[in-house]
Design a protein around this motif. Structure first.
Motif, short mmCIF file in Angstrom:
data_model
loop_
_atom_site.label_atom_id
_atom_site.label_comp_id
_atom_site.label_asym_id
_atom_site.label_seq_id
_atom_site.Cartn_x
_atom_site.Cartn_y
_atom_site.Cartn_z
N GLY A 148 0.80 -1.22 0.00
CA GLY A 148 0.00 0.00 0.00
C GLY A 148 0.83 1.27 0.00
O GLY A 148 2.05 1.24 0.18
N GLU A 149 0.16 2.38 -0.17
CA GLU A 149 0.82 3.69 -0.19
C GLU A 149 1.54 3.94 1.13
O GLU A 149 0.99 3.70 2.21
CB GLU A 149 -0.22 4.78 -0.43
CG GLU A 149 0.38 6.17 -0.54
CD GLU A 149 -0.64 7.22 -0.94
OE1 GLU A 149 -0.30 8.43 -0.86
OE2 GLU A 149 -1.77 6.86 -1.33
N GLY A 150 2.78 4.42 1.03
CA GLY A 150 3.55 4.75 2.21
C GLY A 150 4.31 3.59 2.82
O GLY A 150 5.07 3.78 3.78
N ASP A 151 4.13 2.38 2.28
CA ASP A 151 4.84 1.21 2.82
C ASP A 151 6.32 1.25 2.45
O ASP A 151 6.73 1.93 1.50
CB ASP A 151 4.25 -0.08 2.25
CG ASP A 151 2.87 -0.40 2.79
OD1 ASP A 151 2.45 0.25 3.77
OD2 ASP A 151 2.21 -1.29 2.23
N VAL A 152 7.10 0.48 3.21
CA VAL A 152 8.48 0.18 2.84
C VAL A 152 8.50 -1.29 2.43
O VAL A 152 8.19 -2.17 3.24
CB VAL A 152 9.46 0.43 4.00
CG1 VAL A 152 10.88 0.03 3.59
CG2 VAL A 152 9.44 1.89 4.41
N VAL A 153 8.83 -1.55 1.18
CA VAL A 153 8.79 -2.90 0.62
C VAL A 153 10.22 -3.44 0.52
O VAL A 153 11.09 -2.79 -0.08
CB VAL A 153 8.14 -2.90 -0.77
CG1 VAL A 153 8.19 -4.29 -1.40
CG2 VAL A 153 6.69 -2.42 -0.67
N VAL A 154 10.45 -4.61 1.11
CA VAL A 154 11.77 -5.24 1.02
C VAL A 154 11.63 -6.55 0.24
O VAL A 154 10.71 -7.33 0.48
CB VAL A 154 12.40 -5.47 2.41
CG1 VAL A 154 12.65 -4.12 3.08
CG2 VAL A 154 11.54 -6.34 3.31
N ILE A 155 12.53 -6.75 -0.70
CA ILE A 155 12.43 -7.86 -1.65
C ILE A 155 13.58 -8.84 -1.41
O ILE A 155 14.75 -8.48 -1.49
CB ILE A 155 12.47 -7.32 -3.09
CG1 ILE A 155 11.31 -6.35 -3.33
CG2 ILE A 155 12.43 -8.46 -4.09
CD1 ILE A 155 11.37 -5.61 -4.64
N ARG A 156 13.20 -10.08 -1.11
CA ARG A 156 14.21 -11.12 -0.87
C ARG A 156 14.41 -11.97 -2.11
O ARG A 156 13.48 -12.61 -2.61
CB ARG A 156 13.79 -12.02 0.29
CG ARG A 156 14.78 -13.16 0.53
CD ARG A 156 14.39 -14.05 1.69
NE ARG A 156 15.30 -15.18 1.78
CZ ARG A 156 15.05 -16.40 1.27
NH1 ARG A 156 13.89 -16.62 0.65
NH2 ARG A 156 15.92 -17.37 1.40
N SER A 157 15.64 -11.98 -2.60
CA SER A 157 16.02 -12.85 -3.71
C SER A 157 16.81 -14.07 -3.24
O SER A 157 17.04 -15.00 -4.00
CB SER A 157 16.88 -12.07 -4.71
OG SER A 157 18.13 -11.73 -4.12
N GLY A 158 17.26 -14.02 -1.97
CA GLY A 158 18.15 -15.05 -1.45
C GLY A 158 19.61 -14.77 -1.73
O GLY A 158 20.50 -15.45 -1.21
N TRP A 159 19.88 -13.74 -2.55
CA TRP A 159 21.27 -13.41 -2.91
C TRP A 159 22.07 -12.98 -1.69
O TRP A 159 23.29 -13.07 -1.67
CB TRP A 159 21.28 -12.32 -3.98
CG TRP A 159 22.54 -12.25 -4.78
CD1 TRP A 159 23.55 -11.34 -4.65
CD2 TRP A 159 22.93 -13.13 -5.84
NE1 TRP A 159 24.55 -11.58 -5.57
CE2 TRP A 159 24.20 -12.68 -6.32
CE3 TRP A 159 22.36 -14.24 -6.44
CZ2 TRP A 159 24.88 -13.31 -7.37
CZ3 TRP A 159 23.04 -14.87 -7.49
CH2 TRP A 159 24.27 -14.41 -7.93
N GLY A 160 21.38 -12.53 -0.66
CA GLY A 160 22.06 -12.11 0.55
C GLY A 160 22.84 -13.24 1.22
O GLY A 160 23.74 -12.98 2.02
N THR A 161 22.50 -14.49 0.91
CA THR A 161 23.25 -15.62 1.47
C THR A 161 24.68 -15.66 0.95
O THR A 161 25.51 -16.37 1.50
CB THR A 161 22.55 -16.95 1.15
OG1 THR A 161 22.42 -17.10 -0.27
CG2 THR A 161 21.16 -17.00 1.79
#
Length: 270
Positions: A148-161
């Protein structure tokens, strides 16, 4: 009268740290000065008459190293930054007054995790994989109310491993998974406040392409005024199955800077 937020805090909170530990030699974009930490004074270098001694530190680093946030001053397109501000003129004097990181208000907002690796049933997406609009829409169904509007969206690809592997995390020949222009437009249409990912540049990097083209940066930072958060650690968050949470993030108040290291926290009541 007791504040409702204070009551929630006193009742107990569950916190997941989304920030990377800053260490000398950690992987980073080759476009930015590396992190360096040293002790110019160690215990015993100077001892007071009563036997007391103190150590102190010095760090040097780029503002886009480790887990960090991009201010709107970070990127321009065709000579213009967000709001049509002339990028060359704005940088006169070596500080970005209008769109520097000091202009980012502390964030206490609804956070939404889009676990794309989990959606595909893999630990890590392939290098160079472009996260599609379909991926984003499917992952968003796991959060009540979606994105929704104003959210902070974080996207996990797994690349952080791959962060501990160093060069593998940067991508290089393999490329790095992430959203492309279409995915960035989908996020922008939802009028979110900020977007983050567990990768070095937020968006997809083509195999062998490095940072040559960054269309998602243009769409989000320049055209939409949406902040970017990079190099997040999202493994524990995904492991706990937190599709939504309260996101707490405060950039360093560095006047005129294009970004800042951050230590974001995902918070829920215990």
């Amino acid at each position: 009268m007791t504040d409702a937020l204070l009551s929630a805090v006193q009742g107990g909170l569950d916190v997941v740290d989304l920030g990377r530990q800053l260490r000398v030699g950690m992987p980073q974009s080759p476009n930015h000065p590396q992190f360096w930490h040293t002790l110019p004074r160690r215990h015993g270098d100077m001892t007071r008459a009563d036997g007391g001694s103190a150590a102190n530190d010095m760090i040097t680093m780029g503002c886009h190293v480790g887990t960090h946030i991009d201010a709107l001053a970070h990127v321009s397109h065709d000579g213009l930054m967000f709001g049509g501000i002339d990028a060359m003129q704005a940088g006169v004097g070596g500080k970005y007054d209008a769109l520097g990181v000091h202009s980012i208000a502390p964030m206490i907002r609804r956070g939404v995790l889009l676990d794309i690796a989990g959606l595909h049933g893999v630990d890590c997406l392939d290098g160079g994989y472009e996260i599609t609009v379909g991926d984003l829409e499917a992952a968003a169904k796991n959060a009540d109310g979606g994105v929704g509007e104003g959210d902070v969206v974080v996207i996990r690809s797994g690349w952080g491993t791959k962060f501990a592997e160093g060069g593998a995390y940067v991508g290089g020949p393999s490329g790095v998974p992430g959203v492309g222009e279409a995915g960035a437009q989908w996020l922008a249409e939802r009028r979110i406040h900020a977007a983050g990912a567990d990768t070095i540049a937020f968006e997809r990097l083509a195999p062998g392409g490095g940072h040559a083209l960054l269309p998602a940066h243009r769409v989000l930072l320049v055209e939409s005024g949406i902040y970017l958060i990079e190099a997040l650690d999202l493994e524990e968050l995904a492991g706990r199955g937190w599709a939504e949470f309260t996101l707490v993030l405060v950039p360093l108040n560095i006047y005129g800077a294009t970004g800042s290291p951050v230590r974001p926290l995902a918070v829920r009541t215990a």
